[in-house]
Write an enzyme that holds these catalytic residues in place. Structure first.
Site, mmCIF file in Angstrom:
data_model
loop_
_atom_site.group_PDB
_atom_site.id
_atom_site.type_symbol
_atom_site.label_atom_id
_atom_site.label_comp_id
_atom_site.label_asym_id
_atom_site.label_seq_id
_atom_site.Cartn_x
_atom_site.Cartn_y
_atom_site.Cartn_z
ATOM 1 N N ASN A 101 34.544 42.155 37.505
ATOM 2 C CA ASN A 101 33.716 41.083 36.966
ATOM 3 C C ASN A 101 33.670 39.870 37.888
ATOM 4 O OD1 ASN A 101 31.938 40.536 34.818
ATOM 5 N ND2 ASN A 101 33.387 39.069 33.936
ATOM 6 N N ARG A 102 34.021 40.069 39.143
ATOM 7 C CA ARG A 102 33.796 39.087 40.203
ATOM 8 C C ARG A 102 33.009 39.722 41.351
ATOM 9 N NH1 ARG A 102 36.072 36.923 36.560
ATOM 10 N NH2 ARG A 102 37.556 35.179 36.587
ATOM 11 N N TYR A 160 35.555 28.833 31.835
ATOM 12 C CA TYR A 160 35.826 28.254 33.162
ATOM 13 C C TYR A 160 34.730 28.722 34.107
ATOM 14 C CZ TYR A 160 38.175 32.820 33.217
ATOM 15 O OH TYR A 160 38.483 34.149 33.049
ATOM 16 N N GLU A 165 34.301 38.023 23.932
ATOM 17 C CA GLU A 165 35.757 38.084 24.051
ATOM 18 C C GLU A 165 36.295 38.351 22.648
ATOM 19 O OE1 GLU A 165 37.702 37.857 26.670
ATOM 20 O OE2 GLU A 165 36.451 37.023 28.269
#
Length: 398
Positions: free
Chosen positions: A224-225, A329, A351
Site C-alpha cells: 500500500n505504498r 496521516y 479500517e
C-alpha cells in the site's frame, strides 16, 4: 451503458497470527501517549532499537505528542523497555496482558473440512483453506461466482479475484441493492505475507510482501505504498528494512501490478473501490498523499458520515471518517488514491475493528460483528453511489 462495478481489495489480512516463542515474562501490548518531544524521541528509539513491534502508528515517524501509540513488547524485552519508559517519565497502560492466548485462539481450527459447520465465518483460516474456499465456491456456484486469476505473488502464489455474477438471496436487502451489479473481490492481496505469519516463529505481524531487496539484507515491500501516486514522497521509505518500504519503483511488486493492471482494464466501468484493512475503525477517502480536497470531497464525506452514523445506531460502535491525510496521516503510493486518480471517483479505505483493545489480535468471536459493520457500510455507500451514477432507466446498476 456499461455496467458499473464494485471492487474490494483485502490489503492486509496477512495480520493473522502464529503463536510466538515462549518467554519467562508474558508478552504485552502497551498503550503510550507521549507528552513531550523528548518522550517522542525516546519512543522512536525504543521501537527501532529494541525487540518490539509497533502496532500503531505504522511507522515511528508518525509518533508525535498527544498521539496514542500501541507497542507490542515481547516478554524478554519487557523489563528493559519498561525501565526506559520509567526513566523518561513515560506512563503506559497495558492493553493486552497476555496476547499469546489470543494468538492461539486465532490459530485454533477444529474442523477437518474448512467449510463445514456454522462457525466457518467465525474462525481465522490458513491460506490453504482460503484457496480451497475460493475454488470450491466457484465450482459449486458456476452460475453466480467466477474465479479469475489476475496474476501471482512474488513467491508465485496465485492472486484470485472472485466475480459475483448475480445474487439470489430472497428477501435480502443486499440483494435489492446489488441486483444486476458486477462485484469483484480480491480475498487476499498479500498471500506470501499471510503465509509467513502462520509459519514464522519470531515475526508474528508481517505487513509487507516477501520480495527480496537487491541488498539481500531485508525482505518485503509495503504494497500500500507501491502504487503510482506521488510514489515515495510522504509516509514511505525506500529503505527495504523499513515497514513502510515503498519498493524500488512504482508497481515494482507483482501483487500491486496485478491489481493495477486489472483495474486499468476495467477503469471505464468500475464506479466504487473499497480496500479493507485493520485496525482503528475508520472510513477514509482521498486524498492521503496531499491535504488538498478531492474533487467530490463533499459526496465522499456524506457517504462515510452516513455509514458511520448507521453503524453507531445499529451496533453502538464508533467509526471516525474523513480524508486520509487529515484523518490518519499523510502517505503516498496508496491504492485508494491511485484508484481515484485512475478515474474511480468513489474510492474508500475501511479500517475495521477495533480501536486498540485487541488490535491485530481481534478474537474470533468478534469476526461476525466486524463483518456486519463492514457490510452495513458497503450497503450504505453503495446506495449513495447508485443515486449518483444510475442510468435514467428503471434498471439500476452499479
Amino acid at each position: 451503458m456499461s455496467t458499473p462495478l464494485i471492487w474490494f481489495v483485502f490489503m492486509n489480512l496477512s495480520i493473522l497470527l502464529k503463536p510466538g516463542y515462549c518467554t519467562e515474562t508474558s508478552d504485552q501490548v502497551l498503550s503510550i501517549t507521549p507528552q513531550t518531544q523528548e518522550q517522542v524521541d525516546t519512543l522512536r528509539n525504543v521501537s527501532t532499537h529494541y525487540e518490539t513491534v509497533l502496532w500503531q502508528p505504522v511507522s515511528n515517524e508518525y509518533i508525535s505528542t498527544q498521539v496514542q501509540v500501541h507497542l507490542y513488547v515481547p516478554g524478554n524485552s519487557s523489563v528493559t523497555v519498561k525501565a526506559i519508559l520509567q526513566k523518561h517519565g513515560i506512563t503506559h497502560k497495558v492493553l493486552l496482558a497476555n496476547p499469546n492466548v489470543l494468538t492461539e485462539m486465532q490459530m485454533k481450527n477444529d474442523s477437518t473440512d474448512p467449510r463445514s459447520g456454522s462457525t466457518f465465518y467465525e474462525r481465522y483460516h490458513t491460506l490453504e483453506e482460503i484457496y480451497d474456499w475460493i475454488n470450491r465456491t466457484a465450482q459449486d456456484n458456476p452460475r453466480t461466482v467466477k474465479a479469475i486469476l489476475i496474476g501471482s505473488s512474488y513467491e508465485k502464489r496465485p492472486l484470485y479475484v472472485l466475480k459475483s455474477l448475480s445474487f439470489y438471496q430472497q428477501n435480502s436487502e443486499i440483494t435489492r441493492i446489488l441486483d444486476s451489479m458486477d462485484v469483484y473481490v480480491l480475498p487476499v492481496m498479500n498471500p506470501d505475507g499471510y503465509k509467513y505469519t502462520w509459519t514464522a516463529i519470531k515475526r508474528r505481524w508481517w505487513r509487507k510482501n516477501r520480495s527480496i531487496s537487491k541488498s539481500g539484507f531485508c525482505v518485503g515491500v509495503d504494497l500500500n505504498r507501491n502504487f503510482d501516486v506521488d510514489w515515495g514522497i510522504k509516509g514511505s521509505s525506500q529503505n527495504p528494512c523499513e515497514e513502510i518500504n515503498c519498493g524500488p519503483f512504482p508497481e515494482s511488486e507483482p501483487e500491486a501490478q496485478a491489481v493495477a493492471n486489472f483495474l486499468r482494464r476495467h477503469k471505464d466501468t468500475v464506479q466504487l473501490y473499497i480496500t479493507i484493512h485493520s485496525y482503528s475503525q475508520m472510513f477514509i477517502f482521498p486524498y492521503s498523499y496531499t491535504f488538498d480536497q478531492a474533487e467530490n470531497h463533499n459526496d465522499l464525506l456524506e457517504m462515510v458520515q452516513e455509514a458511520a452514523q448507521r453503524i453507531k445506531r445499529y451496533y453502538r460502535n464508533t467509526y471516525t471518517y474523513g480524508p486520509g491525510a487529515a484523518t490518519l496521516y499523510p502517505c503516498s503510493g496508496g491504492s485508494d488514491d491511485w484508484a481515484y486518480k485512475l478515474g474511480i471517483k468513489y474510492s474508500f479505505t475501511f479500517e475495521l475493528q477495533d480501536r486498540g483493545e485487541y488490535g491485530f489480535l481481534l478474537p474470533p468471536s468478534h469476526i461476525s460483528g466486524a463483518c456486519n459493520e463492514a457490510l452495513l457500510a458497503v450497503k450504505t455507500i453503495a446506495v449513495k453511489v447508485l443515486e449518483k451514477t444510475q442510468a435514467p432507466a428503471n434498471h439500476h446498476t452499479i
